[in-house]
Write a protein that holds these residues in place. Structure first.
Motif, PDB file in Angstrom:
ATOM      1  N   ALA A 181     -28.194   0.650  -0.067  1.00 43.10           N
ATOM      2  CA  ALA A 181     -26.898   1.198  -0.476  1.00 43.10           C
ATOM      3  C   ALA A 181     -26.537   0.743  -1.886  1.00 43.10           C
ATOM      4  CB  ALA A 181     -25.818   0.776   0.513  1.00 43.10           C
ATOM      5  N   ASP A 182     -26.908  -0.492  -2.238  1.00 45.95           N
ATOM      6  CA  ASP A 182     -26.596  -1.010  -3.575  1.00 45.95           C
ATOM      7  C   ASP A 182     -27.328  -0.252  -4.676  1.00 45.95           C
ATOM      8  OD1 ASP A 182     -24.959  -3.036  -2.544  1.00 45.95           O
ATOM      9  OD2 ASP A 182     -26.666  -4.395  -2.293  1.00 45.95           O
ATOM     10  N   LEU A 183     -28.472   0.307  -4.349  1.00 47.44           N
ATOM     11  CA  LEU A 183     -29.282   0.972  -5.370  1.00 47.44           C
ATOM     12  C   LEU A 183     -28.626   2.252  -5.890  1.00 47.44           C
ATOM     13  CD1 LEU A 183     -32.890   0.568  -3.914  1.00 47.44           C
ATOM     14  CD2 LEU A 183     -31.826  -0.733  -5.767  1.00 47.44           C
ATOM     15  N   GLY A 184     -27.780   2.870  -5.067  1.00 45.40           N
ATOM     16  CA  GLY A 184     -27.106   4.093  -5.496  1.00 45.40           C
ATOM     17  C   GLY A 184     -27.990   5.321  -5.353  1.00 45.40           C
ATOM     18  N   THR A 185     -27.720   6.317  -6.162  1.00 44.25           N
ATOM     19  CA  THR A 185     -28.438   7.588  -6.090  1.00 44.25           C
ATOM     20  C   THR A 185     -29.767   7.473  -6.843  1.00 44.25           C
ATOM     21  OG1 THR A 185     -26.342   8.777  -6.045  1.00 44.25           O
ATOM     22  CG2 THR A 185     -28.305  10.062  -6.601  1.00 44.25           C
ATOM     23  N   PRO A 186     -30.859   7.957  -6.258  1.00 42.76           N
ATOM     24  CA  PRO A 186     -32.145   7.889  -6.967  1.00 42.76           C
ATOM     25  C   PRO A 186     -32.121   8.688  -8.271  1.00 42.76           C
ATOM     26  CG  PRO A 186     -32.467   8.460  -4.649  1.00 42.76           C
ATOM     27  CD  PRO A 186     -30.995   8.555  -4.917  1.00 42.76           C
ATOM     28  N   GLU A 220     -39.155   7.024  -4.188  1.00 40.55           N
ATOM     29  CA  GLU A 220     -37.922   7.317  -4.916  1.00 40.55           C
ATOM     30  C   GLU A 220     -37.824   6.344  -6.090  1.00 40.55           C
ATOM     31  OE1 GLU A 220     -35.342   8.516  -0.930  1.00 40.55           O
ATOM     32  OE2 GLU A 220     -35.477   6.427  -1.606  1.00 40.55           O
ATOM     33  N   VAL A 221     -37.216   6.782  -7.180  1.00 43.75           N
ATOM     34  CA  VAL A 221     -37.076   5.938  -8.364  1.00 43.75           C
ATOM     35  C   VAL A 221     -35.593   5.644  -8.574  1.00 43.75           C
ATOM     36  CG1 VAL A 221     -37.465   5.742 -10.843  1.00 43.75           C
ATOM     37  CG2 VAL A 221     -39.153   6.896  -9.398  1.00 43.75           C
ATOM     38  N   TYR A 222     -35.274   4.334  -8.711  1.00 45.36           N
ATOM     39  CA  TYR A 222     -33.894   3.891  -8.886  1.00 45.36           C
ATOM     40  C   TYR A 222     -33.762   3.078 -10.177  1.00 45.36           C
ATOM     41  CZ  TYR A 222     -33.209   4.920  -3.893  1.00 45.36           C
ATOM     42  OH  TYR A 222     -33.130   5.531  -2.662  1.00 45.36           O
ATOM     43  N   ALA A 223     -32.589   3.133 -10.777  1.00 45.54           N
ATOM     44  CA  ALA A 223     -32.287   2.226 -11.884  1.00 45.54           C
ATOM     45  C   ALA A 223     -32.268   0.797 -11.345  1.00 45.54           C
ATOM     46  CB  ALA A 223     -30.941   2.589 -12.504  1.00 45.54           C
ATOM     47  N   GLU A 251     -32.555  -3.408 -13.296  1.00 40.81           N
ATOM     48  CA  GLU A 251     -31.926  -4.139 -14.392  1.00 40.81           C
ATOM     49  C   GLU A 251     -32.199  -3.391 -15.697  1.00 40.81           C
ATOM     50  OE1 GLU A 251     -33.688  -7.938 -13.914  1.00 40.81           O
ATOM     51  OE2 GLU A 251     -32.446  -8.460 -12.177  1.00 40.81           O
ATOM     52  N   PRO A 252     -31.461  -3.714 -16.765  1.00 37.01           N
ATOM     53  CA  PRO A 252     -31.654  -2.991 -18.034  1.00 37.01           C
ATOM     54  C   PRO A 252     -33.126  -2.984 -18.463  1.00 37.01           C
ATOM     55  CG  PRO A 252     -29.715  -4.383 -18.180  1.00 37.01           C
ATOM     56  CD  PRO A 252     -30.360  -4.705 -16.861  1.00 37.01           C
ATOM     57  N   GLY A 253     -33.615  -1.784 -18.742  1.00 38.48           N
ATOM     58  CA  GLY A 253     -34.984  -1.642 -19.205  1.00 38.48           C
ATOM     59  C   GLY A 253     -36.018  -1.468 -18.105  1.00 38.48           C
ATOM     60  N   TRP A 254     -35.568  -1.462 -16.844  1.00 41.46           N
ATOM     61  CA  TRP A 254     -36.511  -1.390 -15.732  1.00 41.46           C
ATOM     62  C   TRP A 254     -36.040  -0.383 -14.693  1.00 41.46           C
ATOM     63  CZ3 TRP A 254     -41.047  -3.877 -16.195  1.00 41.46           C
ATOM     64  CH2 TRP A 254     -41.114  -4.885 -17.170  1.00 41.46           C
ATOM     65  N   VAL A 255     -36.996   0.194 -13.970  1.00 38.11           N
ATOM     66  CA  VAL A 255     -36.698   1.046 -12.814  1.00 38.11           C
ATOM     67  C   VAL A 255     -37.502   0.539 -11.629  1.00 38.11           C
ATOM     68  CG1 VAL A 255     -36.129   3.109 -14.146  1.00 38.11           C
ATOM     69  CG2 VAL A 255     -38.499   2.721 -13.424  1.00 38.11           C
ATOM     70  N   LEU A 256     -37.015   0.872 -10.453  1.00 38.24           N
ATOM     71  CA  LEU A 256     -37.705   0.530  -9.210  1.00 38.24           C
ATOM     72  C   LEU A 256     -38.313   1.781  -8.616  1.00 38.24           C
ATOM     73  CD1 LEU A 256     -38.412  -1.247  -6.727  1.00 38.24           C
ATOM     74  CD2 LEU A 256     -36.114  -0.697  -5.841  1.00 38.24           C
ATOM     75  N   LYS A 257     -39.630   1.777  -8.463  1.00 41.78           N
ATOM     76  CA  LYS A 257     -40.308   2.834  -7.707  1.00 41.78           C
ATOM     77  C   LYS A 257     -40.402   2.341  -6.276  1.00 41.78           C
ATOM     78  CE  LYS A 257     -44.539   5.640  -7.441  1.00 41.78           C
ATOM     79  NZ  LYS A 257     -45.868   5.929  -8.063  1.00 41.78           N
ATOM     80  N   LEU A 258     -39.527   2.848  -5.406  1.00 41.17           N
ATOM     81  CA  LEU A 258     -39.421   2.383  -4.029  1.00 41.17           C
ATOM     82  C   LEU A 258     -40.154   3.346  -3.108  1.00 41.17           C
ATOM     83  CD1 LEU A 258     -38.146   0.148  -2.273  1.00 41.17           C
ATOM     84  CD2 LEU A 258     -36.188   1.670  -1.934  1.00 41.17           C
ATOM     85  N   PHE A 259     -41.218   2.872  -2.494  1.00 40.28           N
ATOM     86  CA  PHE A 259     -42.075   3.726  -1.688  1.00 40.28           C
ATOM     87  C   PHE A 259     -41.428   4.029  -0.342  1.00 40.28           C
ATOM     88  CE2 PHE A 259     -44.770   1.995  -4.881  1.00 40.28           C
ATOM     89  CZ  PHE A 259     -45.721   2.975  -5.122  1.00 40.28           C
ATOM     90  N   LEU A 260     -41.802   5.153   0.224  1.00 44.18           N
ATOM     91  CA  LEU A 260     -41.272   5.545   1.529  1.00 44.18           C
ATOM     92  C   LEU A 260     -41.697   4.534   2.588  1.00 44.18           C
ATOM     93  CD1 LEU A 260     -41.823   9.422   1.331  1.00 44.18           C
ATOM     94  CD2 LEU A 260     -39.781   8.092   0.758  1.00 44.18           C
ATOM     95  N   PRO A 261     -40.970   4.466   3.706  1.00 42.03           N
ATOM     96  CA  PRO A 261     -41.168   3.363   4.657  1.00 42.03           C
ATOM     97  C   PRO A 261     -42.581   3.216   5.211  1.00 42.03           C
ATOM     98  CG  PRO A 261     -39.105   4.485   5.109  1.00 42.03           C
ATOM     99  CD  PRO A 261     -39.805   5.292   4.059  1.00 42.03           C
ATOM    100  N   HIS A 262     -43.374   4.298   5.284  1.00 39.97           N
ATOM    101  CA  HIS A 262     -44.691   4.177   5.900  1.00 39.97           C
ATOM    102  C   HIS A 262     -45.733   3.559   4.983  1.00 39.97           C
ATOM    103  CE1 HIS A 262     -44.872   8.137   3.871  1.00 39.97           C
ATOM    104  NE2 HIS A 262     -46.156   7.891   3.729  1.00 39.97           N
ATOM    105  N   PHE A 263     -45.385   3.291   3.716  1.00 40.42           N
ATOM    106  CA  PHE A 263     -46.352   2.685   2.809  1.00 40.42           C
ATOM    107  C   PHE A 263     -46.444   1.184   3.066  1.00 40.42           C
ATOM    108  CE2 PHE A 263     -45.956   6.675   0.680  1.00 40.42           C
ATOM    109  CZ  PHE A 263     -47.164   6.854   0.016  1.00 40.42           C
ATOM    110  N   SER A 264     -47.672   0.695   3.178  1.00 40.92           N
ATOM    111  CA  SER A 264     -47.916  -0.714   3.474  1.00 40.92           C
ATOM    112  C   SER A 264     -47.839  -1.568   2.221  1.00 40.92           C
ATOM    113  CB  SER A 264     -49.299  -0.887   4.104  1.00 40.92           C
ATOM    114  OG  SER A 264     -50.309  -0.545   3.158  1.00 40.92           O
TER     115      SER A 264
END
Length: 280
Positions: free
Chosen positions: A16-21, A29-32, A34-47
């Motif tokens: 919820a803290d990550l906000g809208t992708p 999904e890709v989220y903002a 810290e400044p200068g960085w993004v998070l590529k967050l994989f779907l739940p089935h990825f190990s």
């Protein structure tokens, strides 16, 4: 920064803290962040191991000196694994082409120069291109049973190399930024033969489906034909890698594409594969 391969549990953020992708894809999904960085967050089935594998590949690409997104580390958020990448603010070449179709020729020339520069860099520690192709061909369910051994036999006759290969090099994976072009999405990177990578690019330009909102490119066969021709002509000006073998490389590359199960492409790929064999 090429980063470490440790998994870091960042205590504060939740999903919820990550906000809208910023973006959504078939795997992540890709989220903002810290400044200068993004998070590529994989779907739940990825190990964890599969995400760490991508991080390791990204780090090795970064180490070649090619301009690609830097990687920080692997993190977990909400029980899902993700990778922190350098944030690259830019516009993809496909988006530019959509808005300014008159830039088709310079964009194709730029692609050729970037691809040739990439192929001039050895990357022997990356996964092997040949092994990956064999796995994909063996798993390609739409491939006619009588064609599979012929495809594998063709691949067996083709040469090896240790060049850095992207594996999915097309206009939507190249960003134009204020610091120059940046190639993204390196999760299919391997060491291998440059002409296999060129063949994959030619195949994607010819048959690949464009993202939503780029319908004109999907329908405009003349645009695709011009882009292929300009790209290949200029690539050959930069590199000569036994270009006579390009048609042979198209055979295993086309068969491997079938493993991705993109239904609308399958009849075209199968017919093209038959034509490639007929032309031998």
């Amino acid at each position: 920064m090429c980063g470490a391969n440790a998994v870091i549990d960042k205590p504060a953020p939740t999903l919820a803290d990550l906000g809208t992708p910023l973006a959504r894809g078939r795997t992540a999904e890709v989220y903002a962040w810290e400044p200068g960085w993004v998070l590529k967050l994989f779907l739940p089935h990825f190990s964890q191991s599969s995400v760490e594998h991508e991080a390791d590949v990204a780090r090795k690409v970064c180490a070649t000196g090619l301009r690609a997104p830097a990687i920080d580390q692997v993190v977990t958020v909400g029980g899902r694994y993700g990778i922190l990448y350098e944030r690259i603010d830019g516009v993809s070449l496909l988006q530019i082409l959509t808005r300014r179709p008159w830039r088709l020729v310079p964009i194709a020339r730029l692609m050729a120069r970037l691809h040739a520069d990439m192929h001039g860099r050895p990357a022997p520690t990356l996964p092997a291109q040949r092994a990956r192709l064999i796995r994909k061909i063996e798993r390609a369910a739409p491939l006619f049973p009588q064609l599979r051994p012929k495809v594998l036999a063709t691949l067996q006759q083709l040469p090896d190399s240790d060049c850095l290969c992207h594996g999915d090099f097309h206009p939507d994976n190249i960003l134009e930024t204020t610091q120059g072009p940046v190639i993204i999405d390196w999760n299919d990177a391997t060491h291998g033969h440059p002409l296999a990578d060129v063949a994959r690019t030619l195949l994607l330009i010819r048959f690949g489906s464009a993202p939503d909102g780029v319908v004109w490119f999907t329908a405009a066969q003349a645009v695709r034909w011009i882009m292929r021709g300009v790209y290949l002509y200029n690539y050959r000006r930069w590199r000569s890698d036994g270009n006579d073998a390009l048609r042979q490389w198209l055979i295993p590359i086309t068969a491997a594409r079938l493993e991705e199960r993109i239904v609308e492409e399958e009849p075209h790929l199968l017919a093209y594969l038959e034509r490639l064999f007929d032309a031998l």
